[in-house]
Design a protein around this motif. Structure first.
Motif, PDB file in Angstrom:
ATOM      1  N   ASP A 222      32.637  49.768  42.288  1.00  0.00           N
ATOM      2  CA  ASP A 222      31.707  48.810  42.884  1.00  0.00           C
ATOM      3  C   ASP A 222      30.499  48.650  41.960  1.00  0.00           C
ATOM      4  O   ASP A 222      29.624  49.509  41.905  1.00  0.00           O
ATOM      5  N   GLY A 223      30.485  47.532  41.228  1.00  0.00           N
ATOM      6  CA  GLY A 223      29.337  47.207  40.382  1.00  0.00           C
ATOM      7  C   GLY A 223      28.478  46.127  40.992  1.00  0.00           C
ATOM      8  O   GLY A 223      27.379  45.840  40.511  1.00  0.00           O
ATOM      9  N   GLY A 224      28.977  45.511  42.055  1.00  0.00           N
ATOM     10  CA  GLY A 224      28.218  44.487  42.759  1.00  0.00           C
ATOM     11  C   GLY A 224      27.856  43.277  41.928  1.00  0.00           C
ATOM     12  O   GLY A 224      26.938  42.527  42.278  1.00  0.00           O
ATOM     13  N   GLY A 225      28.558  43.068  40.794  1.00  0.00           N
ATOM     14  CA  GLY A 225      28.216  41.963  39.912  1.00  0.00           C
ATOM     15  C   GLY A 225      27.000  42.245  39.063  1.00  0.00           C
ATOM     16  O   GLY A 225      26.565  41.391  38.281  1.00  0.00           O
ATOM     17  N   VAL A 226      26.432  43.467  39.206  1.00  0.00           N
ATOM     18  CA  VAL A 226      25.236  43.858  38.455  1.00  0.00           C
ATOM     19  C   VAL A 226      25.619  44.767  37.291  1.00  0.00           C
ATOM     20  O   VAL A 226      25.107  44.630  36.185  1.00  0.00           O
ATOM     21  N   LYS A 227      26.511  45.714  37.552  1.00  0.00           N
ATOM     22  CA  LYS A 227      26.987  46.639  36.519  1.00  0.00           C
ATOM     23  C   LYS A 227      28.462  46.355  36.231  1.00  0.00           C
ATOM     24  O   LYS A 227      29.216  45.942  37.110  1.00  0.00           O
ATOM     25  N   LEU A 228      28.868  46.626  35.004  1.00  0.00           N
ATOM     26  CA  LEU A 228      30.252  46.444  34.608  1.00  0.00           C
ATOM     27  C   LEU A 228      31.143  47.372  35.431  1.00  0.00           C
ATOM     28  O   LEU A 228      30.889  48.569  35.523  1.00  0.00           O
ATOM     29  N   ALA A 229      32.169  46.822  36.036  1.00  0.00           N
ATOM     30  CA  ALA A 229      33.101  47.608  36.852  1.00  0.00           C
ATOM     31  C   ALA A 229      34.399  46.833  36.987  1.00  0.00           C
ATOM     32  O   ALA A 229      34.406  45.599  36.915  1.00  0.00           O
ATOM     33  N   ALA A 230      35.493  47.571  37.163  1.00  0.00           N
ATOM     34  CA  ALA A 230      36.793  46.925  37.335  1.00  0.00           C
ATOM     35  C   ALA A 230      36.761  46.042  38.575  1.00  0.00           C
ATOM     36  O   ALA A 230      36.352  46.486  39.650  1.00  0.00           O
ATOM     37  N   LEU A 231      37.195  44.803  38.438  1.00  0.00           N
ATOM     38  CA  LEU A 231      37.154  43.861  39.554  1.00  0.00           C
ATOM     39  C   LEU A 231      38.359  43.999  40.473  1.00  0.00           C
ATOM     40  O   LEU A 231      38.381  43.419  41.562  1.00  0.00           O
ATOM     41  N   ALA A 232      39.346  44.761  40.029  1.00  0.00           N
ATOM     42  CA  ALA A 232      40.533  45.005  40.848  1.00  0.00           C
ATOM     43  C   ALA A 232      40.808  46.498  40.868  1.00  0.00           C
ATOM     44  O   ALA A 232      40.372  47.239  39.965  1.00  0.00           O
ATOM     45  N   PRO A 233      41.494  47.009  41.884  1.00  0.00           N
ATOM     46  CA  PRO A 233      41.808  48.437  41.922  1.00  0.00           C
ATOM     47  C   PRO A 233      42.598  48.870  40.693  1.00  0.00           C
ATOM     48  O   PRO A 233      43.450  48.130  40.193  1.00  0.00           O
ATOM     49  N   VAL A 234      42.281  50.079  40.207  1.00  0.00           N
ATOM     50  CA  VAL A 234      43.047  50.687  39.115  1.00  0.00           C
ATOM     51  C   VAL A 234      44.045  51.634  39.767  1.00  0.00           C
ATOM     52  O   VAL A 234      43.650  52.565  40.481  1.00  0.00           O
ATOM     53  N   VAL A 235      45.326  51.391  39.552  1.00  0.00           N
ATOM     54  CA  VAL A 235      46.358  52.100  40.297  1.00  0.00           C
ATOM     55  C   VAL A 235      47.242  52.926  39.365  1.00  0.00           C
ATOM     56  O   VAL A 235      47.641  52.457  38.305  1.00  0.00           O
ATOM     57  N   GLY A 236      47.545  54.162  39.795  1.00  0.00           N
ATOM     58  CA  GLY A 236      48.460  55.020  39.054  1.00  0.00           C
ATOM     59  C   GLY A 236      47.733  56.075  38.238  1.00  0.00           C
ATOM     60  O   GLY A 236      46.666  55.811  37.660  1.00  0.00           O
ATOM     61  N   ALA A 237      48.318  57.272  38.199  1.00  0.00           N
ATOM     62  CA  ALA A 237      47.674  58.392  37.513  1.00  0.00           C
ATOM     63  C   ALA A 237      47.415  58.106  36.040  1.00  0.00           C
ATOM     64  O   ALA A 237      46.357  58.444  35.508  1.00  0.00           O
ATOM     65  N   GLY A 238      48.358  57.483  35.376  1.00  0.00           N
ATOM     66  CA  GLY A 238      48.198  57.199  33.955  1.00  0.00           C
ATOM     67  C   GLY A 238      47.031  56.269  33.683  1.00  0.00           C
ATOM     68  O   GLY A 238      46.205  56.537  32.793  1.00  0.00           O
ATOM     69  N   SER A 239      46.933  55.180  34.440  1.00  0.00           N
ATOM     70  CA  SER A 239      45.860  54.196  34.237  1.00  0.00           C
ATOM     71  C   SER A 239      44.495  54.797  34.577  1.00  0.00           C
ATOM     72  O   SER A 239      43.508  54.578  33.861  1.00  0.00           O
ATOM     73  N   VAL A 240      44.436  55.551  35.685  1.00  0.00           N
ATOM     74  CA  VAL A 240      43.171  56.160  36.098  1.00  0.00           C
ATOM     75  C   VAL A 240      42.735  57.218  35.083  1.00  0.00           C
ATOM     76  O   VAL A 240      41.555  57.277  34.710  1.00  0.00           O
ATOM     77  N   ALA A 241      43.660  58.054  34.629  1.00  0.00           N
ATOM     78  CA  ALA A 241      43.327  59.090  33.643  1.00  0.00           C
ATOM     79  C   ALA A 241      42.828  58.462  32.354  1.00  0.00           C
ATOM     80  O   ALA A 241      41.876  58.955  31.727  1.00  0.00           O
ATOM     81  N   ASP A 242      43.449  57.377  31.939  1.00  0.00           N
ATOM     82  CA  ASP A 242      43.018  56.689  30.717  1.00  0.00           C
ATOM     83  C   ASP A 242      41.595  56.170  30.855  1.00  0.00           C
ATOM     84  O   ASP A 242      40.763  56.324  29.946  1.00  0.00           O
ATOM     85  N   LEU A 243      41.288  55.568  32.009  1.00  0.00           N
ATOM     86  CA  LEU A 243      39.943  55.042  32.244  1.00  0.00           C
ATOM     87  C   LEU A 243      38.910  56.165  32.255  1.00  0.00           C
ATOM     88  O   LEU A 243      37.846  56.060  31.622  1.00  0.00           O
ATOM     89  N   LEU A 244      39.203  57.254  32.962  1.00  0.00           N
ATOM     90  CA  LEU A 244      38.271  58.382  33.022  1.00  0.00           C
ATOM     91  C   LEU A 244      38.077  59.005  31.644  1.00  0.00           C
ATOM     92  O   LEU A 244      36.971  59.429  31.288  1.00  0.00           O
ATOM     93  N   GLY A 245      39.139  59.056  30.868  1.00  0.00           N
ATOM     94  CA  GLY A 245      39.044  59.625  29.519  1.00  0.00           C
ATOM     95  C   GLY A 245      38.130  58.829  28.609  1.00  0.00           C
ATOM     96  O   GLY A 245      37.484  59.390  27.712  1.00  0.00           O
TER      97      GLY A 245
END
Length: 308
Positions: A222-245
């Motif tokens: 949730d960036g509220g249009g103010v901060k950069l944030a994914a506009l759609a859910p990030v789904v799956g362990a691989g995709s989430v781990a990559d983003l966190l990394g």
């Protein structure tokens, strides 16, 4: 609550003198944390909950206390009605919100986590489930399931008959049961899973991260249009781990109790940049809720008292 929000005197105006108002103030302050919790669980927004409490105080200050049999019930009724009005307005605002809308996180005291049922009811995961209820269903569910109010009391608060409230409560319970976390997580279980997650993020250990993330984990930002944030859910362990990394090396991390559960505060240049809450099912992280909208981070500087 913060010292700023602890006092209703700013809204008392010229009525602040006199024994009747002193009695009204005393009763209001005695139930303030409860009323805030009711409003927050109905709205998912601390700022709007504070506004509801100001409105409740103004209405309460004009009540003839001699006609009030149960001050707690009367105050809860006012708060519920004001929260319902605001909830319908919030619904329209959320329709034009940029990206996922997440509840406003609260820095909470250890006693909230110790009350497992209270912690579960204010968790980010549960508040998102409550978002899927219609306004009256949400009010009835919160008042009945969290605060254990009788059907007659709830009926007065939502302007329905007790029979109608029973039906609404049954419908809301079934709705929530099909969407809520699979079981109430004990503080020890939450702590264990969270610490494993924190270590994996801090060390950048991809395998450890994949081990603690559920295969179908979902990250909402949730960036509220103010901060950069994914506009759609990030789904799956691989995709989430990559983003966190990619995010973790750029920020400093510190644990905190947020909405009754362990969470990570991500700081950039000494300032809070993101609050990341988690949902835990069967020892795995199944949901991550990253709040970046600065307007939603004001209650992360000081612990908020919650009560039921």
């Amino acid at each position: 609550m913060s010292e700023r929000s602890e006092q209703p005197t700013d809204t008392a105006g010229p009525l602040a003198g006199g024994s009747r108002i002193d009695s009204a103030t005393e009763a209001f302050l005695a139930h303030r944390n409860l009323l805030f919790t009711v409003a927050y669980e109905m709205l998912g927004s601390a700022a709007d909950a504070e506004d509801v409490l100001q409105e409740t105080w103004l209405l309460w200050a004009g009540v003839d206390l001699g006609t009030v049999r149960d001050e707690r019930a009367y105050l809860v009724r006012i708060t519920t009605r004001q929260a319902l009005k605001r909830l319908r307005t919030l619904g329209r605002r959320k329709e034009s919100y940029v990206g996922p809308w997440l509840p406003e996180p609260l820095l909470t005291a250890p006693d909230v986590a110790e009350d497992v049922e209270l912690a579960d009811s204010v968790s980010m995961a549960m508040l998102l489930v409550l978002e899927t209820l219609a306004p009256t269903e949400r009010a009835v569910f919160v008042l009945r399931e969290v605060f254990d109010l009788g059907y007659d009391e709830i009926a007065e608060a939502v302007d329905k008959s007790p029979a109608a409230v029973r039906q609404i409560a049954h419908r809301a319970r079934a709705h929530v049961a099909s969407r809520r976390p699979r079981g109430v997580v004990s503080p020890a279980e939450a702590r264990g899973a969270f610490e494993a997650f924190q270590r994996a993020v801090e060390t950048g250990d991809l395998q450890r991260l994949l081990d603690i993330l559920a295969p179908d984990v979902v990250l909402l930002a949730d960036g509220g249009g103010v901060k950069l944030a994914a506009l759609a859910p990030v789904v799956g362990a691989g995709s989430v781990a990559d983003l966190l990394g990619r995010i973790a090396p750029a920020v400093s991390l510190r644990p905190a109790q947020v909405n009754g559960y362990p969470a990570l505060i991500l700081q950039l240049n000494g300032e809070i940049d993101t609050v990341m809450a988690v949902r835990i099912d069967d020892g795995l992280i199944t949901g991550l809720y990253a709040v970046r909208n600065p307007e939603k981070l004001s209650h992360m500087e000081q612990e908020t008292a919650l009560h039921r």
